[in-house]
Motif scaffolding. Structure first.
Motif, mmCIF file in Angstrom:
data_model
loop_
_atom_site.group_PDB
_atom_site.id
_atom_site.type_symbol
_atom_site.label_atom_id
_atom_site.label_comp_id
_atom_site.label_asym_id
_atom_site.label_seq_id
_atom_site.Cartn_x
_atom_site.Cartn_y
_atom_site.Cartn_z
ATOM 1 N N GLY A 79 59.706 47.648 27.237
ATOM 2 C CA GLY A 79 59.671 48.925 27.953
ATOM 3 C C GLY A 79 61.032 49.290 28.525
ATOM 4 O O GLY A 79 62.053 48.636 28.248
ATOM 5 N N ILE A 90 50.356 49.634 32.262
ATOM 6 C CA ILE A 90 50.211 51.022 31.831
ATOM 7 C C ILE A 90 51.049 51.830 32.811
ATOM 8 O O ILE A 90 50.909 51.667 34.032
ATOM 9 C CB ILE A 90 48.736 51.459 31.882
ATOM 10 C CG1 ILE A 90 47.914 50.613 30.918
ATOM 11 C CG2 ILE A 90 48.603 52.953 31.582
ATOM 12 C CD1 ILE A 90 46.407 50.805 31.061
ATOM 13 N N HIS A 101 61.073 56.462 24.956
ATOM 14 C CA HIS A 101 59.741 56.169 24.391
ATOM 15 C C HIS A 101 58.609 56.578 25.322
ATOM 16 O O HIS A 101 57.468 56.669 24.885
ATOM 17 C CB HIS A 101 59.626 54.662 24.119
ATOM 18 C CG HIS A 101 59.712 53.849 25.378
ATOM 19 N ND1 HIS A 101 60.910 53.516 25.975
ATOM 20 C CD2 HIS A 101 58.746 53.346 26.191
ATOM 21 C CE1 HIS A 101 60.675 52.840 27.096
ATOM 22 N NE2 HIS A 101 59.381 52.724 27.249
ATOM 23 N N SER A 142 55.801 46.477 41.548
ATOM 24 C CA SER A 142 54.847 47.339 42.243
ATOM 25 C C SER A 142 55.386 48.768 42.116
ATOM 26 O O SER A 142 56.155 49.045 41.189
ATOM 27 C CB SER A 142 54.700 46.892 43.707
ATOM 28 O OG SER A 142 53.760 47.695 44.373
ATOM 29 N N TYR A 180 59.320 49.960 43.004
ATOM 30 C CA TYR A 180 60.307 50.862 42.422
ATOM 31 C C TYR A 180 59.940 52.303 42.764
ATOM 32 O O TYR A 180 58.768 52.690 42.718
ATOM 33 C CB TYR A 180 60.339 50.728 40.901
ATOM 34 C CG TYR A 180 60.703 49.362 40.357
ATOM 35 C CD1 TYR A 180 61.799 48.643 40.852
ATOM 36 C CD2 TYR A 180 59.980 48.805 39.316
ATOM 37 C CE1 TYR A 180 62.140 47.394 40.321
ATOM 38 C CE2 TYR A 180 60.318 47.569 38.774
ATOM 39 C CZ TYR A 180 61.391 46.870 39.280
ATOM 40 O OH TYR A 180 61.720 45.648 38.743
ATOM 41 N N ASP A 191 43.494 46.341 32.821
ATOM 42 C CA ASP A 191 44.676 45.860 32.097
ATOM 43 C C ASP A 191 45.806 45.489 33.056
ATOM 44 O O ASP A 191 46.452 44.446 32.895
ATOM 45 C CB ASP A 191 45.159 46.906 31.089
ATOM 46 C CG ASP A 191 44.174 47.056 29.926
ATOM 47 O OD1 ASP A 191 43.039 46.556 30.042
ATOM 48 O OD2 ASP A 191 44.538 47.685 28.918
#
Ligand SMILES: NC(=O)c1ccc[n+]([C@@H]2O[C@H](COP(=O)([O-])OP(=O)(O)OC[C@H]3O[C@@H](n4cnc5c(N)ncnc54)[C@H](O)[C@@H]3O)[C@@H](O)[C@H]2O)c1
Length: 328
Positions: A25, A93, A192, A130, A182, A107
């Protein structure tokens, strides 16, 4: 071999080996590549199921990449004989408009539970992502003691990560577990994420394609935008936090959406007017700003980039023909 990280003027003793979940990611790939650039001998293992991540973010990565949802990883079996020096848990996610509550919470939380229960065996330091989303609606600077008020399933899942971390720390007070809330991160290797990428990237794309930048009416919403290089430095230095805890990682300031458009106009030598439209999201945070004093005290965090210099650095990367023309 004892590798040293020189950060914020100090030295940081880590890491012969590190696990990064979500390493394909945006933040994870920048972290993996920076780890590798500073310490080419370190063995870096990524776990990612590529639900949003992109292998193209990992160009030049020479570690291991395990393609798997965390829930299926069986970490205690797969890593039976392996001890990492640090675990960076970023997999999640990240589309906050995904309102499938079961999927978001299952998830995100069960992936973290897998990792933290296995990491407990060796009490491996765990740094996990977090989010400022845990604070929900606010009109003043967010301090870590501000009670959580999650406004969507994504934010709720992050509060559960924080709750789990506190629980494990109560059981294992000597263990190093650091949660990083963050704020709005922007920078290279985020293309992406599509509509979940930073507004800085999305407005840049609109403007270079000749379209007026679309922002919510009246553009006076304010967010704390933080550049990826500061986020990566903070995440690496968190391994040596002076004590476990949950820390805000933002710039410590906020800027309005109109400010962002003005900075982009100036950097791109354009003069495009904002195209305002009504915000369709009731959960949306119209104001975020991090109090970063705890992160400064505990992990030596001092952002090097303000919004202007962060955008300038980012545009240099985009204009070099990097990911600017990717999937939007
Ligand atoms: N980017 C931001 O502004 C921001 C702000 C607050 C918090 N965060 C947090 O930082 C972390 C990284 O975010 P990002 O911006 O890099 O997002 P990203 O979507 O680019 O990265 C998340 C990565 O995790 C992977 N992933 C998701 N669920 C997984 C699972 N169950 N098993 C294995 N892999 C999985 C995805 O494929 C992706 O590569 C996330 O935890 C996110 O919630 C980001």
């Amino acid at each position: 071999m004892n590798l040293q990280f020189a950060l914020y003027g100090g030295t940081l003793d880590i890491v012969r080996s590190a696990l990064i979940t979500g390493g394909a990611g945006f933040i994870g790939s920048n972290l993996a590549l920076e780890l590798q650039a500073r310490y080419p001998e370190a063995w870096v293992v990524i776990v990612d199921d590529f639900r949003s991540g992109d292998f193209r973010n990992l160009e030049g990565f020479h570690g291991d990449c395990i393609a798997s949802p965390l829930q299926d990883l069986q970490a205690s079996v797969r890593f039976k004989d392996v001890t990492f020096d640090a675990i960076f848990h970023l997999a999640s996610i990240t589309d906050t408009t995904d309102h499938d509550r079961l999927r978001q919470v299952r998830d995100n939380v069960e992936g973290f539970r897998q990792i933290i229960e296995w990491a407990m065996r060796d009490q491996t330091p765990v740094i996990y992502a977090s989010s400022a989303a845990t604070y929900g609606h606010a009109d003043s600077v967010m301090h870590e003691s501000t009670p959580p008020s999650p406004q969507n399933a994504y934010a709720f899942s992050k509060v559960q990560l924080d709750n789990l971390a506190v629980h494990y720390l109560q059981q294992n007070p000597a263990w190093r577990i650091v949660g990083l809330r963050y704020f709005n991160v922007y920078g290279p290797r985020e293309a992406h994420k599509g509509h979940a990428s930073s507004m800085i990237y999305q407005l840049y794309r609109q403007m270079v394609q000749g379209n007026n930048p679309r922002i919510f009416t009246d553009g006076e919403q304010r967010r704390d935008f933080v550049y990826i290089k500061d986020v990566v430095d903070a995440t690496l230095s968190a391994v040596e936090a002076s004590k476990s805890g949950i820390y805000n990682i933002g710039s410590g300031t906020s800027a309005s959406f109109n400010d962002v458009v003005a900075i982009l106009n100036s950097a791109l030598e354009l003069s495009m007017a904002a195209a305002y439209f009504d915000n369709p999201h009731p959960f949306y945070q119209n104001f975020t700003q991090a109090d970063i004093s705890a992160a400064n005290e505990m992990v030596g965090y001092r952002p090097a980039f303000d919004l202007q210099s962060g955008i300038t650095d980012y545009l240099g990367w985009l204009e070099n023909g990097k990911q600017g023309d990717r999937t939007m």
